[in-house]
Design an enzyme around this catalytic site. Structure first.
Site: not given
Ligand code: NAD
Length: 256
Positions: A138, A151
């Protein structure tokens, strides 16, 4: 470009992981999905691109389930050429009131899981002399933000893990890099917008504007598909010597 390659994308039933899995499939890879929630919806969203799609429901807080997931990927596809450590969770609170169990859960899913998966796939990647490990960190792996102690710590940690793996593999055709996105509209971010709206008694539209203006110079959300396309590029021959990088895709947030 990825025909004949196999990819395991953690947390790919939703959000960025699903978009990354779709781009991998579009590029020709077979994909193993993982995560909770709408598994059938994710499977059909990825299989529409034609490649082979499998799923394993490992809870990434449990190393024994990670073992089972990696074994299932080898049994199904014979290899894991590409590992995308994407699964992540979030909790927002000042540190004094940050619950211990939320700290432990976030460190476990957002950081430790990538250690457990990577160390398990690396021996076979070395053997086959090809591998790509892509960690979805991130922009908060590069800069801090108040109210996100666990985080920010986990994401800085995964940037460090990326560098170590890159150094340990740097004389091989295995690479490891991190992608550092800023806000993209996914369920994880939607929950934070809803919390801001509730806490401040404002509309969802106002909360989104306020969340973005706090942190995002461009004021524009990142497109999840572009993160998937960047991941595919990191699997290409052109990216062979990109090693240990933490690549921002963040509307200039980390440029400040
Ligand atoms: P999201 O909540 O849409 O998806 C998260 C995924 O992780 C889901 O498929 C969920 O089922 C899975 N998950 C959660 N806990 C789990 C576990 N214990 N075992 C297996 N699977 C598990 O989130 P997102 O926004 O798509 O985030 C995805 C990644 O991108 C994360 O690492 C997040 O930190 C990173 N990220 C997201 C953003 C954003 O703006 N969305 C920005 C920077 C980084």
């Amino acid at each position: 470009m990825l025909k004949g390659r196999t990819a395991l994308v953690t947390g790919s039933t939703s959000g960025l992981g699903l978009a990354i899995a779709q781009e991998m499939a579009k590029a020709g890879a077979s994909v193993m999905l993982n995560g909770f929630g709408d598994v059938e919806g994710a499977k059909s969203a990825v299989s529409e691109f034609g490649g082979k799609v499998a799923y394993h429901g490992a809870d990434l807080t449990k190393p024994a389930e990670i073992d089972a997931m990696i074994s299932a990927a080898y049994d199904t596809f014979g290899a894991v050429d590409i590992l995308v450590n994407n699964a992540g969770i979030q909790h927002v609170s000042p540190i004094e009131s940050f619950p211990d169990e939320k700290w432990d859960a976030i460190i476990s899913v957002d950081l430790s899981a990538a250690f457990h998966t990577s160390r398990r796939v690396l021996p076979k990647m070395r053997e086959r002399d090809f591998g790509r490990i892509i960690n979805i960190a991130s922009v908060l792996g590069l800069v801090g933000q108040a109210t996100k102690a666990a985080y920010v710590s986990a994401k800085h940690g995964i940037v460090g893990l990326t560098k170590v793996i890159a150094l340990e593999t740097c004389t091989t055709n295995v690479t490891c890099n991190a992608i550092c996105p800023s806000w993209a509209l996914t369920p994880l971010v939607q929950a934070q917008i809803e919390l801001r709206a509730k806490n401040e008694g404002i509309s969802l539209a106002e909360a989104q504007k306020s969340v973005l203006s706090d942190t995002l110079p461009s004021g524009r959300l990142v497109n999840p598909r572009h993160i998937g396309e960047l991941a595919v590029f990191l699997c290409s021959p052109a990216a062979q010597e990109i090693r240990g990088a933490a690549i921002p895709i963040d509307g200039a947030t980390s440029a400040r």
